[in-house]
Write an enzyme that holds these catalytic residues in place. Structure first.
Site, mmCIF file in Angstrom:
data_model
loop_
_atom_site.group_PDB
_atom_site.id
_atom_site.type_symbol
_atom_site.label_atom_id
_atom_site.label_comp_id
_atom_site.label_asym_id
_atom_site.label_seq_id
_atom_site.Cartn_x
_atom_site.Cartn_y
_atom_site.Cartn_z
ATOM 1 N N SER A 155 -7.203 -1.552 -25.519
ATOM 2 C CA SER A 155 -7.550 0.121 -25.695
ATOM 3 C C SER A 155 -8.432 0.490 -24.408
ATOM 4 C CB SER A 155 -8.039 0.724 -26.987
ATOM 5 O OG SER A 155 -8.324 1.973 -26.791
ATOM 6 N N TYR A 169 -14.488 -0.094 -33.440
ATOM 7 C CA TYR A 169 -13.240 -0.259 -33.042
ATOM 8 C C TYR A 169 -13.170 -0.693 -31.297
ATOM 9 C CZ TYR A 169 -8.757 1.212 -31.087
ATOM 10 O OH TYR A 169 -7.332 1.422 -30.526
HETATM 11 P P1 NAP Z 1 -0.176 3.280 -35.698
HETATM 12 O O1 NAP Z 1 0.892 4.337 -35.145
HETATM 13 O O2 NAP Z 1 -1.472 3.546 -36.745
HETATM 14 O O3 NAP Z 1 0.483 2.111 -36.406
HETATM 15 C C1 NAP Z 1 -0.192 0.868 -36.508
HETATM 16 C C2 NAP Z 1 0.793 -0.198 -36.910
HETATM 17 O O4 NAP Z 1 -0.011 -1.416 -37.203
HETATM 18 C C3 NAP Z 1 1.521 0.078 -37.968
HETATM 19 O O5 NAP Z 1 2.801 -0.599 -37.884
HETATM 20 C C4 NAP Z 1 0.911 -0.845 -39.083
HETATM 21 O O6 NAP Z 1 1.566 -1.056 -40.389
HETATM 22 C C5 NAP Z 1 0.353 -1.802 -38.425
HETATM 23 N N1 NAP Z 1 -0.606 -2.610 -39.088
HETATM 24 C C6 NAP Z 1 -1.965 -2.013 -39.418
HETATM 25 N N2 NAP Z 1 -2.611 -2.854 -40.442
HETATM 26 C C7 NAP Z 1 -1.963 -3.905 -40.121
HETATM 27 C C8 NAP Z 1 -2.267 -5.389 -40.607
HETATM 28 N N3 NAP Z 1 -3.131 -5.730 -41.453
HETATM 29 N N4 NAP Z 1 -1.173 -6.307 -40.710
HETATM 30 C C9 NAP Z 1 -0.024 -5.926 -40.043
HETATM 31 N N5 NAP Z 1 0.637 -4.727 -39.570
HETATM 32 C C10 NAP Z 1 -0.808 -3.893 -39.482
HETATM 33 O O7 NAP Z 1 -1.036 2.974 -34.360
HETATM 34 P P2 NAP Z 1 -0.810 2.912 -32.967
HETATM 35 O O8 NAP Z 1 -1.319 3.965 -32.378
HETATM 36 O O9 NAP Z 1 0.879 2.845 -32.712
HETATM 37 O O10 NAP Z 1 -1.320 1.589 -32.307
HETATM 38 C C11 NAP Z 1 -0.882 0.502 -31.984
HETATM 39 C C12 NAP Z 1 -1.727 -0.393 -31.171
HETATM 40 O O11 NAP Z 1 -2.301 0.147 -30.041
HETATM 41 C C13 NAP Z 1 -3.200 -0.815 -31.934
HETATM 42 O O12 NAP Z 1 -3.656 -2.060 -31.828
HETATM 43 C C14 NAP Z 1 -4.093 0.442 -31.443
HETATM 44 O O13 NAP Z 1 -5.527 0.076 -31.473
HETATM 45 C C15 NAP Z 1 -3.378 0.506 -30.054
HETATM 46 N N6 NAP Z 1 -3.942 1.710 -29.329
HETATM 47 C C16 NAP Z 1 -3.677 2.985 -29.694
HETATM 48 C C17 NAP Z 1 -4.074 4.067 -29.200
HETATM 49 C C18 NAP Z 1 -3.358 5.431 -29.413
HETATM 50 O O14 NAP Z 1 -4.124 6.326 -28.768
HETATM 51 N N7 NAP Z 1 -2.520 5.518 -30.396
HETATM 52 C C19 NAP Z 1 -4.658 3.911 -27.815
HETATM 53 C C20 NAP Z 1 -5.117 2.760 -27.469
HETATM 54 C C21 NAP Z 1 -4.868 1.587 -28.273
HETATM 55 P P3 NAP Z 1 1.957 -0.149 -41.327
HETATM 56 O O15 NAP Z 1 2.999 0.742 -40.712
HETATM 57 O O16 NAP Z 1 2.733 -1.190 -42.455
HETATM 58 O O17 NAP Z 1 1.065 0.466 -42.029
#
Ligand code: NAP
Length: 260
Positions: A155, A169
């Site tokens: 991130s 985080y």
């Molecule tokens: P999201 O929409 O909240 O989705 C999170 C995903 O992770 C879901 O599929 C969830 O599964 C899964 N997950 C959470 N805890 C888990 C666990 N203990 N074991 C297995 N799976 C788990 O998040 P996102 O925004 O797509 O984020 C994806 C990645 O991108 C993360 O690492 C996040 O830190 C990074 N990121 C996101 C952003 C942003 O602005 N969105 C920015 C920078 C980095 P369930 O659906 O079953 O809960």
């Protein structure tokens, strides 16, 4: 688009890609794009079974192959089970996308509890480490593997620090960056490339779990590009890092953050 390396095929044209947290957001967009690029896709989730199955149905409807696999990556035994199922059901792993990640409600540093730090690090750091470990065991030529690629989803928070929101985080993503550097060097001569993408403000559910569902609308207009990003834009970056087009790229970071 080509896969992760010569011989690294395990079912689909481009091999097998396992995506942690593939049920929603960036992981789900990556799964759909990977399938369009010929990968057989393992879609890990922890609780959103219906959403994971919906991604599988989309992929199968378009003629691709995918499997939803439940596993909480914060549990090391579940990680081993996840990879075992992937081996048995999908074949030789060629790409791991270490994507699953969590954050908790926006808070000042003095209000961050020990339990919260443990929860965030158990998923974002220990879980990602255990998944990378299982991938290396399977991909490394040292262990008889055919090579492959690991793409860590870090991130922009790792370099911005997330003051007033979630420094825990941000620090967990700092750990992922350090792992990317160290592991990339450790396995570079064993056919494995390890890289990371640092997304900025991306339109997914994660901001709601931080207590501000409208965070993208608030911050997006203030960014150099004047908007937040989409999960699909991050998926494109991940697929490139995984592909043979990136064959001389390891230990690298792509800032997918609209100039932030
Ligand atoms: P999201 O929409 O909240 O989705 C999170 C995903 O992770 C879901 O599929 C969830 O599964 C899964 N997950 C959470 N805890 C888990 C666990 N203990 N074991 C297995 N799976 C788990 O998040 P996102 O925004 O797509 O984020 C994806 C990645 O991108 C993360 O690492 C996040 O830190 C990074 N990121 C996101 C952003 C942003 O602005 N969105 C920015 C920078 C980095 P369930 O659906 O079953 O809960």
């Amino acid at each position: 688009m080509a896969g992760a390396g010569d011989g690294a095929t395990g079912g689909g044209v481009s091999g097998v890609m396992l995506i942690t947290g593939g049920s929603r957001g960036i992981g789900a967009a990556t799964a759909r794009l990977a399938a369009r690029n010929g990968y057989t896709v393992g879609i890990n989730y922890t609780s959103a079974r219906e959403q994971a199955e919906a991604v599988v149905a989309d992929i199968e409807g378009a003629g691709g192959k995918a499997l939803a696999i439940q596993a909480d990556i914060s549990d090391p035994n579940s990680v081993e089970r996840l990879f075992h199922i992937c081996d048995l059901e999908l074949g030789t792993l060629s790409v791991l996308v270490n994507n699953a990640g969590i954050l908790e409600t926006q808070a000042r540093f003095e209000d961050i509890t020990a339990d919260r730090i443990d929860r965030v690090f158990a998923v974002n750091v220990r879980g990602a480490f255990m998944c990378a470990r299982e991938a290396v065991k399977r991909m490394s030529t040292k262990h008889g593997g055919a090579g492959g690629a690991i793409v860590n989803v870090s991130s922009a928070a790792s370099r911005l620090g997330s003051p007033g929101e979630y420094i825990d985080y941000a620090a967990s993503k700092g750990a992922i960056d350090t792992m990317t550097i160290g592991l990339s060097k450790e396995v570079a001569s064993e056919g494995i490339r390890v890289n990371a993408v640092r997304p900025g403000i991306i339109e997914t559910d994660i901001h709601a779990s931080g207590g501000e569902p409208g965070r993208v609308e608030r911050i997006g207009p203030t960014l150099p590009m004047g908007r937040g990003g989409t999960a699909e834009e991050i998926a494109e970056t991940i697929l490139w890092l995984a592909s043979d087009e990136a064959s001389y790229v390891t230990g690298s970071f792509i800032e997918a953050s609209g100039g932030r």
